[in-house]
Write a protein that holds these residues in place. Structure first.
Motif, PDB file in Angstrom:
ATOM      1  N   PRO A 546       6.075   9.402   7.906  1.00 15.96           N
ATOM      2  CA  PRO A 546       6.554   9.891   9.195  1.00 15.96           C
ATOM      3  C   PRO A 546       7.307  11.206   9.070  1.00 15.96           C
ATOM      4  N   ASN A 547       7.750  11.566   7.861  1.00 17.16           N
ATOM      5  CA  ASN A 547       8.440  12.838   7.643  1.00 17.16           C
ATOM      6  C   ASN A 547       8.444  13.133   6.141  1.00 17.16           C
ATOM      7  N   ASP A 548       8.802  14.377   5.794  1.00 12.26           N
ATOM      8  CA  ASP A 548       8.866  14.781   4.388  1.00 12.26           C
ATOM      9  C   ASP A 548       9.857  13.909   3.634  1.00 12.26           C
ATOM     10  N   GLY A 549       9.538  13.596   2.392  1.00  7.17           N
ATOM     11  CA  GLY A 549      10.483  12.826   1.592  1.00  7.17           C
ATOM     12  C   GLY A 549       9.875  12.320   0.303  1.00  7.17           C
ATOM     13  N   MET A 550      10.723  11.656  -0.483  1.00  8.55           N
ATOM     14  CA  MET A 550      10.295  10.998  -1.713  1.00  8.55           C
ATOM     15  C   MET A 550      10.230   9.497  -1.426  1.00  8.55           C
ATOM     16  N   TYR A 551       9.088   8.864  -1.770  1.00  6.11           N
ATOM     17  CA  TYR A 551       8.853   7.470  -1.430  1.00  6.11           C
ATOM     18  C   TYR A 551       8.651   6.653  -2.701  1.00  6.11           C
ATOM     19  N   LEU A 552       9.176   5.423  -2.675  1.00  5.45           N
ATOM     20  CA  LEU A 552       9.014   4.480  -3.774  1.00  5.45           C
ATOM     21  C   LEU A 552       7.925   3.488  -3.382  1.00  5.45           C
ATOM     22  N   ILE A 553       6.877   3.407  -4.212  1.00  5.45           N
ATOM     23  CA  ILE A 553       5.706   2.580  -3.913  1.00  5.45           C
ATOM     24  C   ILE A 553       5.669   1.403  -4.879  1.00  5.45           C
ATOM     25  N   GLY A 554       5.460   0.211  -4.350  1.00  5.77           N
ATOM     26  CA  GLY A 554       5.259  -0.986  -5.160  1.00  5.77           C
ATOM     27  C   GLY A 554       4.108  -1.800  -4.587  1.00  5.77           C
ATOM     28  N   GLY A 555       3.453  -2.590  -5.408  1.00  5.14           N
ATOM     29  CA  GLY A 555       2.325  -3.366  -4.896  1.00  5.14           C
ATOM     30  C   GLY A 555       1.890  -4.448  -5.861  1.00  5.14           C
ATOM     31  N   GLY A 556       1.090  -5.376  -5.348  1.00  6.28           N
ATOM     32  CA  GLY A 556       0.577  -6.453  -6.171  1.00  6.28           C
ATOM     33  C   GLY A 556      -0.740  -6.979  -5.616  1.00  6.28           C
ATOM     34  N   ALA A 557      -1.550  -7.600  -6.485  1.00  9.62           N
ATOM     35  CA  ALA A 557      -2.842  -8.165  -6.073  1.00  9.62           C
ATOM     36  C   ALA A 557      -3.137  -9.398  -6.925  1.00  9.62           C
ATOM     37  N   TYR A 558      -3.650 -10.457  -6.264  1.00  9.75           N
ATOM     38  CA  TYR A 558      -4.027 -11.704  -6.926  1.00  9.75           C
ATOM     39  C   TYR A 558      -5.551 -11.714  -7.056  1.00  9.75           C
ATOM     40  N   VAL A 559      -6.061 -11.676  -8.315  1.00  9.30           N
ATOM     41  CA  VAL A 559      -7.496 -11.522  -8.556  1.00  9.30           C
ATOM     42  C   VAL A 559      -8.072 -12.839  -9.075  1.00  9.30           C
ATOM     43  N   GLU A 560      -9.126 -13.317  -8.399  1.00 11.42           N
ATOM     44  CA  GLU A 560      -9.846 -14.501  -8.853  1.00 11.42           C
ATOM     45  C   GLU A 560     -10.854 -14.078  -9.905  1.00 11.42           C
ATOM     46  N   THR A 561     -10.817 -14.683 -11.093  1.00 16.21           N
ATOM     47  CA  THR A 561     -11.699 -14.272 -12.177  1.00 16.21           C
ATOM     48  C   THR A 561     -12.134 -15.499 -12.968  1.00 16.21           C
TER      49      THR A 561
END
Length: 651
Positions: A546-561
């Protein structure tokens, strides 16, 4: 199994079924081997060409009879008898040998002569032999060169170089260590750092102009034109200090007091103190302090001067402090009646005084020797002065209330507001002021709408705040947050830095997502849990800054294998391009037998974003086999996309 012969038969040995089967098997194997041998066209007996009478024939392609006949009839390639006769009449071998021997002898003689020619017969240049940069100078021998290298007199050492480089670079004295003679006519104030001498009368700006004595001068320069100068008169053993201040401003000479000067001054002081002619006694002071020093009345105590006619100014301007009275015959009289008053003179020709008429009206007056008349000013009574003061206060209050308020002092009207963020800070008014930004302003403010507060001390001390107007319509806080920037006269505006209203979001998934093998798959986050600024687009599974800045990104995924080779890599994409790899999981076949499913996540990655930039999470999925992998239908503990704005600058 292969046939095994039996060679130890006896006449009475019985023949059983196994023997017959063994014979049948041997016959069959023999027929099989014979058939294979008969069909083997690859020379199984290794027969040679000599064994078949062709030992002299080379293994090359042979010409056909037609090709041979064509070649035999080729009169171009073959010679005729006439041609052979003509050619045989040519030079004999012996003749040719004789000529060849002579040629060889001549060539050897020429070669020997050429070899012994040391005068560069081929005109070889120094460039051709790689010595183009060598000059035609006599070269030193190796022993001469080594002797020079080892000469410690001509060469300096490392320590000597360091010592000399750290030495005083400016010469303060002559080469003999003595003071430097100053040329006649030199201005002392222009001398650089050093020690000098000269006749005082030969120089400009000497402490005593025209002095015929010899002087010594010590000069030490400072920064920005400053320098200190000490001058010594040799004969009189007298010293002066002079200072040149910033930008060459000379502050004059100050003589340094020596013991003989102090003794002389002390003797003069004692002599003066004891001089009864110029000093008075305490009794005399008391007597004179109690006497009338100037008569301001007649001896009988009445008014000293009766002003009955003529100019009041002309009558008073040359006398001291007096009492007076007069009538309306006084031309400068401010009243129509007789005056009583007092004139007080500070010095001849200048004075002030006051007068009162019989009606009780009072004035004060002022004059000096350059005037031709007295200036009269009415004196207010206490009541009149109080009334005038009260009216002035009332008028001031009314003016202030009408023209000034907190709002009028701080809020700039639209016409006076500065709508262009690029305008220099020097154009803003001093103090604390407020103004608004609207109409989707795109001149450089953080948002198109908001409120500006200016805190300006002077043109070099200025801080500006921007407050978003908190418009959260449609569930999106497009216009929230607080920014700050500073103005510095030398370098202009600093970039805006956000200090409040940071965006954050927590997004999950719904359903089950198929992962394409050996491809980068965008994770389809589509379940909004938290979105402070409505900045996550679930239709494109991306967060839009929404505006200029520094952003902290986190994420996760559950994979069926399954329990085979698997390679998973979680990746951050910015504006559609791979930006950073944040986590990777790789296992060998059968390694994950205890749990067939895998969880891959990242703890936090900083990503700089401009307003309108977007980020997405991708997962690379590589594996062995053909069993399709999926992102499982799990909650936000496993499948999540977290974004938090942590700073208002794009680093």
């Amino acid at each position: 199994m292969a046939y095994e012969e039996k060679t130890d038969w006896l006449p009475d040995d019985p023949i059983n079924e196994d023997d017959v089967n063994r014979w049948e098997k041997g016959i069959k194997d023999a027929h099989t081997d014979l058939a294979a041998h008969k069909n083997d066209m690859n020379n199984p007996h290794n027969t040679t060409k000599a064994q078949i009478g062709l030992g002299n024939v080379d293994d090359v392609q042979q010409a056909s009879k037609i090709e041979f006949n064509n070649h035999d009839n080729d009169s171009t390639r073959h010679i005729t008898s006439t041609e052979r006769t003509n050619w045989n009449a040519k030079e004999t071998t012996a003749g040719a040998q004789k000529k060849a021997d002579a040629a060889e002898k001549n060539a050897k003689a020429y070669t020997d002569q050429h070899r012994n020619d040391t005068n560069n017969p081929h005109s070889v240049t120094k460039d051709q032999i790689g010595l183009g940069k060598v000059t035609n100078d006599k070269q030193a021998t190796k022993s001469e060169f080594d002797a020079h290298i080892n000469d410690q007199i001509r060469h300096i050492s490392d320590s000597e170089r360091t010592k000399w480089n750290g030495a005083q670079l400016t010469k303060l004295t002559s080469d003999r260590g003595k003071r430097i003679k100053i040329p006649d006519g030199t201005d002392i104030l222009t001398l650089p750092t050093g020690f000098y001498y000269a006749l005082g009368k030969a120089l400009l700006n000497n402490p005593i102009e025209g002095d015929s004595a010899w002087y010594n001068y010590d000069v030490i320069e400072g920064e920005e034109g400053r320098k200190s100068i000490v001058a010594y008169q040799s004969w009189g053993v007298t010293m002066w200090i002079g200072m040149v201040h910033t930008n060459g401003e000379f502050r004059g000479w100050k003589q340094v007091a020596t013991t003989d000067l102090l003794d002389s001054a002390n003797n003069d002081l004692k002599s003066h103190v004891n001089n009864k002619t110029v000093h008075i006694t305490a009794d005399e002071r008391s007597e004179w302090n109690g006497s009338q020093l100037f008569k301001i009345t007649a001896d009988n105590g009445t008014q000293r001067i009766n002003l009955t006619s003529g100019s009041f100014y002309e009558s008073l301007k040359d006398i001291g402090s007096v009492s007076f009275y007069g009538t309306n015959a006084v031309t400068d009289n401010p009243s129509a009646t007789s005056l009583r008053g007092m004139q007080l003179v500070g010095q001849p020709g200048i004075g002030i005084g006051y007068a009162v008429d019989v009606s009780g009206n009072a004035w004060w007056f002022y004059y000096n020797a350059n005037q031709t008349a007295i200036n009269w000013f009415p004196i207010e009574s206490a009541n009149a002065a109080q009334m005038r003061i009260e009216k002035a206060v009332s008028d001031a209050k009314e003016y202030t209330d009408s023209n000034f308020s907190n709002e009028k002092l701080m809020v700039l009207p639209i016409a006076s507001g500065i709508e262009d963020a690029r305008i220099a800070g020097t154009e803003y008014p001093f103090g604390i002021t407020l103004m608004k930004i609207y109409d989707d302003n795109q001149t450089g403010y953080p948002l198109g709408y908001g409120l500006i507060k200016n805190e300006k001390w002077n043109n070099a001390r200025f801080t500006q705040y921007f407050y978003g107007n908190a418009d959260s319509r449609n569930g999106k806080n497009y216009l929230t947050g607080t920014w700050i920037r500073h103005w510095w006269l030398e370098s202009g505006w600093t970039p805006w830095e956000k200090i409040s209203g940071f965006a954050h979001a927590n997004i999950g998934t719904t359903g089950r997502q198929t992962l394409k093998k050996a491809e980068q798959n965008k994770i389809l986050y589509n379940r909004v849990i938290i979105d402070s600024h409505g900045a996550f687009d679930i239709s494109n599974n991306r967060f839009i800054a929404p505006n200029d800045g520094m952003y902290l990104i986190g994420g996760g995924a559950y994979v069926e294998t399954i329990a085979t080779y698997t390679n998973l890599e979680l990746q951050v994409f910015r504006n559609g391009s791979f930006y950073k790899s944040v986590q990777q999981f790789r296992n060998s076949d059968g390694q994950n037998t205890d749990s067939r499913d895998l969880t891959i996540s990242c703890g936090g990655v900083t990503v700089p974003l401009k307003k309108g930039d977007y980020v997405e999470l991708y997962i690379y999925c590589g594996y062995s086999g053909d069993v399709t992998r999926y992102i499982g239908d799990k909650n936000g503990q496993y499948n999540y996309f977290d974004i938090a704005e942590i700073g208002g600058k794009v680093y």
